[in-house]
Design a protein around this motif. Structure first.
Motif, mmCIF file in Angstrom:
data_model
loop_
_atom_site.group_PDB
_atom_site.id
_atom_site.type_symbol
_atom_site.label_atom_id
_atom_site.label_comp_id
_atom_site.label_asym_id
_atom_site.label_seq_id
_atom_site.Cartn_x
_atom_site.Cartn_y
_atom_site.Cartn_z
ATOM 1 N N SER A 285 0.024 2.342 8.914
ATOM 2 C CA SER A 285 0.553 1.083 9.456
ATOM 3 C C SER A 285 2.031 0.906 9.133
ATOM 4 O O SER A 285 2.733 0.165 9.813
ATOM 5 N N ASN B 178 0.837 -1.204 0.000
ATOM 6 C CA ASN B 178 0.000 0.000 0.000
ATOM 7 C C ASN B 178 0.874 1.258 0.000
ATOM 8 O O ASN B 178 1.070 1.895 1.035
ATOM 9 N N ASP C 194 0.571 -3.644 7.682
ATOM 10 C CA ASP C 194 -0.620 -4.096 6.974
ATOM 11 C C ASP C 194 -0.342 -5.323 6.115
ATOM 12 O O ASP C 194 -1.271 -6.031 5.721
ATOM 13 N N LEU D 298 -1.795 -8.382 7.463
ATOM 14 C CA LEU D 298 -3.250 -8.531 7.411
ATOM 15 C C LEU D 298 -3.700 -9.290 6.162
ATOM 16 O O LEU D 298 -4.856 -9.674 6.058
ATOM 17 N N ASN E 72 -1.072 4.448 4.215
ATOM 18 C CA ASN E 72 -1.772 4.386 5.495
ATOM 19 C C ASN E 72 -0.750 4.508 6.604
ATOM 20 O O ASN E 72 0.465 4.588 6.357
#
Length: 391
Positions: free
Chosen positions: A168, A145, A172, A175, A166
């Motif tokens: 994180s 991301n 992430d 995840l 983001n």
């Protein structure tokens, strides 16, 4: 004159080879994760630590070299991943710092934490190192991301070419279930190699017997996690780019097409799988002492065919992620921000200069082989660790 595109392909090959060697050398982490499973008392656990302690610097040096080669040849990846996903990389590096500290201080005078605490730190590195590194590599296929905007270089307040989309900052990646699955697969692969290494390196029948038992369970677990990930990658849409326009688009079964287009990599992949399974079979059959099997009497240690097989398989996976007009570091936040070996590499002058220096690699490998053979001239025994130079 060597073409710029050839230099980019060449350096992706070298980086991929370093990554493949790193996965093999993580037998250190694999063996350390089994310290309390293979070692039944303090002496036996110290025997394991001293066995892996002979090689941990090879792993750490390869990790640093891998990162350095990536930075020099593909600096945009380095700034994007290491600069954006820094929480993930910081945890990985911290676990390796724990490893270095644990080797040096667990049996030193004045150790207030106790030997078992530092051995636990080695187990933590043995788990986190392979799982997180595997998860990070899996993002080459699943994406990360981030956003790349080269116009930001003109921003006097914040001249950052890439940023994480983001807060994180890399966490992430954990995840995504497929990243986790591949990370767990790498963990069990490291344990397979660690068990094979202990069987080859330690002269202790009980420990070698325990390692053989662990080998069965770790092999089954590795296949359970790796095969679904491999099928997923081959069937999923991949990130392809047009070499003329540089436009990135999704292509159905891109990685399957890569293996079909680069058929020679498919052959190398199959050879690697056969060597890995052969190395495991050698030690399992030898452990059973089957007089009817030729493999049980084989003098080749299983760590070597298995290790070569792992290097070949990982090399093919990484080459498929970057060669054949494939974006090796895809962005899930902005498809056109995805990194390819064409848009993220160093200048032609830099790659050409480093290519000349890379001609020294065979000499470095020759030294490593010489040092390895000197260290492993005979199997490790309890007598050898009862001295001041042991860990």
């Amino acid at each position: 004159m060597i073409a710029y595109t050839f230099l980019q392909q060449y350096w992706w090959f070298l980086v991929s080879l370093l990554g493949a060697l790193l996965v093999f050398l993580m037998f250190v982490q694999g063996a350390n994760s089994m310290i309390f499973q293979l070692g039944w008392d303090e002496k036996s656990r110290r025997l394991i630590v001293n066995s892996t302690g002979r090689k941990w610097e090879f792993t750490f040096t390869t990790l640093v070299t891998f990162g350095g080669a990536f930075f020099a040849s593909f600096p945009l990846f380095y700034s994007t991943s290491f600069g954006g996903a820094y929480w993930l990389w910081m945890i990985i590096l911290f676990s390796f710092v724990l490893q270095a500290v644990s080797y040096e201080f667990q049996n030193k005078l004045g150790n207030l934490l106790g030997t078992k605490t530092f051995q636990t730190f080695l187990v933590i590195n043995g788990i986190l190192g392979p799982v997180l590194l595997g998860g990070a590599v899996a993002t080459f296929f699943t994406g990360s991301n981030f956003i790349v905007d080269k116009m930001c270089l003109t921003d006097g307040m914040q001249p950052v070419i890439s940023r994480w989309a983001n807060c994180s900052h890399g966490l992430d990646a954990l995840l995504n279930v497929w990243n986790v699955i591949f990370g767990i697969a790498v963990f069990f692969l490291a344990r397979i190699l660690g068990g094979l290494y202990i069987i080859n390196n330690v002269e202790d029948k009980t420990m070698r017997s325990r390692a053989s038992v662990q080998l069965i369970g770790n092999t089954i677990a590795f296949l359970v996690f790796f095969l679904p990930f491999l099928v997923y990658v081959l069937l999923k849409d991949g990130f392809a780019y047009d070499p003329v326009t540089g436009v990135i688009a999704m292509e159905p079964m891109k990685y399957m097409h890569n293996l079909l287009d680069m058929w020679y990599l498919t052959i190398v992949l199959l050879i690697g799988v056969v060597l890995l399974l052969w190395g495991i079979a050698i030690e399992l059959l030898r452990g059973r002492k089957s007089s009817n099997s030729k493999l049980s009497n084989c003098q080749i240690s299983g760590i070597w065919p298995a290790g070569i097989g792992v290097v070949l398989v990982v090399l093919v996976l990484l080459l498929c992620a970057g060669w054949n007009n494939t974006a090796y570091y895809p962005s899930t936040a902005d498809l056109q921000s995805s990194l390819t070996i064409a848009n993220s590499s160093s200048s032609e002058f830099t790659l050409r200069t480093m290519a000349i220096v890379s001609l020294l690699i065979p000499f470095v490998l020759a030294y490593i082989i010489y040092a390895w053979r000197a260290i492993d001239s005979k199997k490790l025994t309890q007598d050898e660790i009862d001295n001041d130079h042991a860990y």
